[in-house]
Design a protein around this motif. Structure first.
Motif: not given
Length: 356
Positions: A124-126, A147-149, A166-172, A189-195
């Motif tokens: 969320e900060t990003l 799915s960001v771990f 990188t790709e986009r992944a969900e933060v729940n 809660r967010a969608v983040a860029t992940v490896p």
């Protein structure tokens, strides 16, 4: 030269082994129950793994207990870009401040140590900064639905040092109060860029299919004098019902000879009632395949070592998982558990599945 921001939520996962199913708003209670910090050890493992494969990286981190000493302890000389407001009681606001400082310092990726709540703070900060710096989590919380771990601390350390795409992944995240009451209420809660990495875990899938026959088969096979440690989840919940009690849907219950010995047990409760022969019954998390280390930290390495293992799952769930995973916090035990395992899928039927 890759610049990696490292931030540790030092209280993440403290509620797991003492049966709190989360630490949000429960730090004091977790400590009263004897909870020990889990995140620092997980962070150290990830950093050691990173150091093994790092080539020309710079680590940027936050003041203790959110990273500095842990990073230095792995042989790095980090840039420290800030300090928590109160080192004795860090909060999500400190994590968010660290992320803002990392962005200002120009990091290429953020490695955070925590659970879904920490992932939300970072992502969320990003989003607020309109920044797409990749993130990756070292799993240390009770709840790890996103799915960001990495699938383990060691995997997370290797990934941040070596990924190229990188790709986009969900933060729940879930409502912990509802979770403690037996309900899983998830929220995107967010969608983040992940490896992009094979060793990054999938998002947890909810739902599953009928398991009545499977549950009846387990109930029919119980043996006199054996202590059964019954893990969380709907599949094992059906087994509890087949044994004649409601049970704790998202907690661990202990049963022997028709009697519930402990409901919603913490690690210490389980150890106190184990007998000469014990069986731990668990079902893998749908979509991820974790048998230990996600939502059932009460089943600690000491508990697992004193029990035989019975893994149960519907055929449908296994079809969506492929392989099983373990992340007990004890690398030696994880290695012992890996290999091929017969998973009970019906009243009598079993399927051979690999544990990685």
């Amino acid at each position: 030269m890759r610049r990696i921001g490292v931030v540790v939520n030092p209280i993440a996962g403290m509620g797991g082994r003492v049966g709190l199913k989360g630490t949000d708003g429960k730090v004091a209670e977790a400590r009263e129950r004897g909870a020990e910090p889990r995140a620092p050890d997980r962070a150290a493992t990830a950093l050691e793994s990173l150091a093994e494969v790092a080539d020309g990286v710079t680590l940027v981190t936050y003041g203790d207990p959110m990273g500095a000493s842990l990073v230095r302890g792995t042989g790095f000389d980090p840039e420290v870009v800030g300090d928590p407001r109160d080192p004795e009681e860090t909060t999500g606001a400190d994590t968010r401040a660290a992320v803002r400082a990392f962005v200002e310092a120009g990091v290429d990726v953020i490695l955070f140590v925590g659970g879904d709540g920490t992932a939300v703070d970072v992502a969320e900060t990003l989003e607020e900064l309109d920044d797409e710096t990749p993130i990756l989590g070292v799993p240390a919380g009770v709840k790890v639905y996103s799915s960001v771990f990495g699938v383990s601390p060691r995997a997370a350390g290797r990934i941040v040092a070596s990924f190229s795409e990188t790709e986009r992944a969900e933060v729940n995240d879930i409502d912990e109060d509802a979770f403690r009451g037996g309900d899983v209420v998830t929220e995107l809660r967010a969608v983040a860029t992940v490896p992009v990495a094979e060793q990054r875990q999938s998002a947890k899938q909810l739902g599953g299919g009928t398991v009545e026959t499977l549950a009846e088969g387990v109930a029919d096979s119980v043996e006199p004098g054996v202590t059964y440690v019954l893990g969380p989840g709907s599949t094992v919940g059906a087994i509890k019902e087949a044994l004649g009690f409601q049970g704790t849907t998202l907690g661990v219950d202990v049963w022997r000879d028709g009697e519930v010995l402990v409901e919603d047990a913490a690690e210490s409760d389980i150890l106190a009632v184990l007998g000469d022969r014990n069986v731990v019954v668990v079902s893998p998390i749908g979509g991820q395949g974790f048998v230990f280390g996600r939502g059932n930290q009460q089943l600690s390495p000491e508990v697992i070592r004193r029990c035989d293992l019975e893994v149960v799952a519907s055929r449908r769930k296994l079809d969506t998982i492929g392989t099983l995973r373990v992340d007990t916090g004890d690398p030696t035990l994880d290695d012992d558990l890996r290999g091929w395992l017969k998973v009970r899928v019906g009243r009598h039927e079993r399927r051979l599945v690999e544990v990685r």
